[in-house]
Design an enzyme around this catalytic site. Structure first.
Site, PDB file in Angstrom:
ATOM      1  N   ASP A  93     -10.304  15.972   7.006  1.00  0.00           N
ATOM      2  CA  ASP A  93     -10.999  16.511   5.838  1.00  0.00           C
ATOM      3  C   ASP A  93     -12.174  17.360   6.336  1.00  0.00           C
ATOM      4  OD1 ASP A  93     -12.918  14.674   6.597  1.00  0.00           O
ATOM      5  OD2 ASP A  93     -12.663  13.383   4.848  1.00  0.00           O
ATOM      6  N   ASP A 267      -3.382  10.741   0.526  1.00  0.00           N
ATOM      7  CA  ASP A 267      -4.006   9.830   1.482  1.00  0.00           C
ATOM      8  C   ASP A 267      -4.850   8.855   0.700  1.00  0.00           C
ATOM      9  OD1 ASP A 267      -6.243  11.960   1.011  1.00  0.00           O
ATOM     10  OD2 ASP A 267      -7.242  10.249   1.927  1.00  0.00           O
ATOM     11  N   CYS A 305      10.799  -7.434   2.016  1.00  0.00           N
ATOM     12  CA  CYS A 305      10.070  -6.579   2.958  1.00  0.00           C
ATOM     13  C   CYS A 305      10.447  -6.954   4.391  1.00  0.00           C
ATOM     14  CB  CYS A 305       8.572  -6.744   2.745  1.00  0.00           C
ATOM     15  SG  CYS A 305       7.572  -5.761   3.875  1.00  0.00           S
ATOM     16  N   CYS A 307       8.627  -6.070   7.125  1.00  0.00           N
ATOM     17  CA  CYS A 307       7.481  -5.931   8.037  1.00  0.00           C
ATOM     18  C   CYS A 307       7.233  -7.244   8.778  1.00  0.00           C
ATOM     19  CB  CYS A 307       6.239  -5.500   7.253  1.00  0.00           C
ATOM     20  SG  CYS A 307       5.286  -6.872   6.572  1.00  0.00           S
ATOM     21  N   CYS A 310       5.984 -10.274   6.727  1.00  0.00           N
ATOM     22  CA  CYS A 310       6.933 -10.904   5.813  1.00  0.00           C
ATOM     23  C   CYS A 310       8.105 -11.569   6.523  1.00  0.00           C
ATOM     24  CB  CYS A 310       7.446  -9.878   4.802  1.00  0.00           C
ATOM     25  SG  CYS A 310       6.142  -9.304   3.692  1.00  0.00           S
ATOM     26  N   HIS A 336       1.570  -4.983   6.465  1.00  0.00           N
ATOM     27  CA  HIS A 336       2.436  -5.089   5.281  1.00  0.00           C
ATOM     28  C   HIS A 336       2.148  -3.969   4.276  1.00  0.00           C
ATOM     29  CE1 HIS A 336       4.517  -6.437   1.739  1.00  0.00           C
ATOM     30  NE2 HIS A 336       3.395  -6.169   1.103  1.00  0.00           N
TER      31      HIS A 336
HETATM   32 ZN   LIG Z   1       5.813  -7.098   4.322  1.00  0.00          ZN
END
Ligand SMILES: [Zn+2]
Length: 376
Positions: A93, A267, A305, A307, A310, A336
């Protein structure tokens, strides 16, 4: 890989678009969500982990980096990519927004803004020319024009005056940026919630000519309805063949609504910041992991999920490490949340490409309406 910066649109569905931005440092699939690496780090994440979540590009903050460690130092150390060990695209930015929101003792003139650092009170001067110089020293792939974002509440007259100053600064940014193959300069549309001012700003920017265009001055507390109200018309004032970036947005439902209205890039600090305060975003809405209902729950945060948080840990564990203030708490929840955001973007891109965005969005809202799973 292309040596130039270019944008190609692959498909549209309603106002929504999907495509690819090509840069010498890699491709950015759009719509894209950019995790925020304020101080040359996405907090609690290794860069390779950020990449694993599916991020193609990061955002760095000029204001923070110019104060600490300093742009000249980053340049001496090989630039921001090398410094933070992220070899893919970085957008920075211009510093303007954070001068307005964080710094003390600001003085605004036609030339630029003088301010006191929020870290040590030291005095600094930021102008369009200095902002371009700092972003060049950082080695940013996508550079943002220096603009002013008026403090709210503001009258329409104040918004107009500020927007016109930002358009003069946009020209100075363009002149100072010069010709840098492989690097892009984006202009920023201002004009608050006034349609005529948005159109005037968009026309002024296109006369100057930029590689992409941002919609600025939103997500500053006006609320989702007012923001969507502007997004119903503002992207239409911008050229179709350039990326459109909505700055500082947002929550998952803000992102979905913005993509539906023709935005290509976004963003927000939300997924990383909320990960450190025990807030998780899932297919079924927001989950507060510090809540006692999770203390004995052996199930994952989100069973759909993939990730590490999880697949490897229970809600009970995530609750325990948050309550114990263990560092792994912020690490797992940030991972996550970033994974969830990137999966949402991938879902949006596929849905647009296959012409089924309406069904995707209906399913997104239906799952959230169900709410979090019942306690065990
Ligand atoms: Zn997750």
């Amino acid at each position: 890989m292309s040596k130039r910066f270019s944008f190609s649109l692959h498909a549209t569905d309603g106002q929504a678009r999907t495509g690819v931005i090509d840069t010498p440092r890699g491709q950015i699939r759009t719509p894209a969500f950019m995790p925020v690496g304020t101080a040359a780090t996405v907090k609690a994440m290794l860069p390779e982990s950020v990449r694993q979540t599916g991020a193609d590009i990061l955002l760095g903050n000029t204001y923070h980096l110019m104060l600490r460690p300093g742009a000249e130092r980053v340049e001496r150390l090989g630039g921001l990519h090398r410094f933070m060990n992220w070899d893919r695209p970085i957008l920075t930015d211009s510093g303007g927004f954070q001068v307005m929101s964080l710094a003390g003792l600001r003085k605004l003139t036609e030339e630029g803004v003088t301010f006191a650092s929020h870290i040590d009170g030291s005095k600094h001067h930021l102008t369009p020319e200095r902002s371009m110089e700092i972003q060049r020293m950082l080695g940013s792939d996508i550079v943002m024009a220096f603009d002013e974002c008026p403090a709210l509440p503001a009258t329409e007259e104040e918004v107009a005056k500020s927007m016109r100053l930002s358009m003069r600064w946009a020209q100075r940014s363009r002149d100072a940026f010069g010709d840098r193959p492989g690097h892009a300069l984006f202009g920023i549309m201002q004009g608050g919630v006034t349609r005529d001012l948005r159109e005037e700003s968009a026309q002024a920017l296109q006369q100057i000519g930029f590689d992409g265009y941002a919609v600025g001055g939103l997500a500053v507390g006006e609320g989702q309805e007012a923001m969507f109200g502007v997004l119903d018309y503002a992207p239409g004032f911008l050229p179709e063949d350039k990326p459109r970036y909505l700055m500082g947005v947002g929550k998952p439902d803000d992102i979905v609504g913005a993509v539906q209205r023709g935005i290509d890039m976004m963003d927000c600090v939300l997924p990383s910041r909320s990960g450190r305060t025990g807030q998780a975003w899932t297919h079924r809405g927001q989950v507060n992991i510090k809540n006692a209902r999770h203390a004995d729950d052996p199930r994952p945060l989100d069973e759909n999920c993939s990730c590490p948080a999880c697949t490897g840990y229970s809600r009970a564990y995530l609750h325990h490490v948050f309550r114990s203030q263990e560092m792994i708490s912020g690490m797992l929840l940030t991972w996550h949340n970033l994974h969830y955001y990137q999966e949402l973007m991938a879902g949006l891109r596929d849905a647009i490409a296959e012409g089924r965005l309406d069904a995707f969005v209906a399913d997104f809202h239906a799952k959230r309406a169900e709410g979090d799973i019942e306690p065990v």
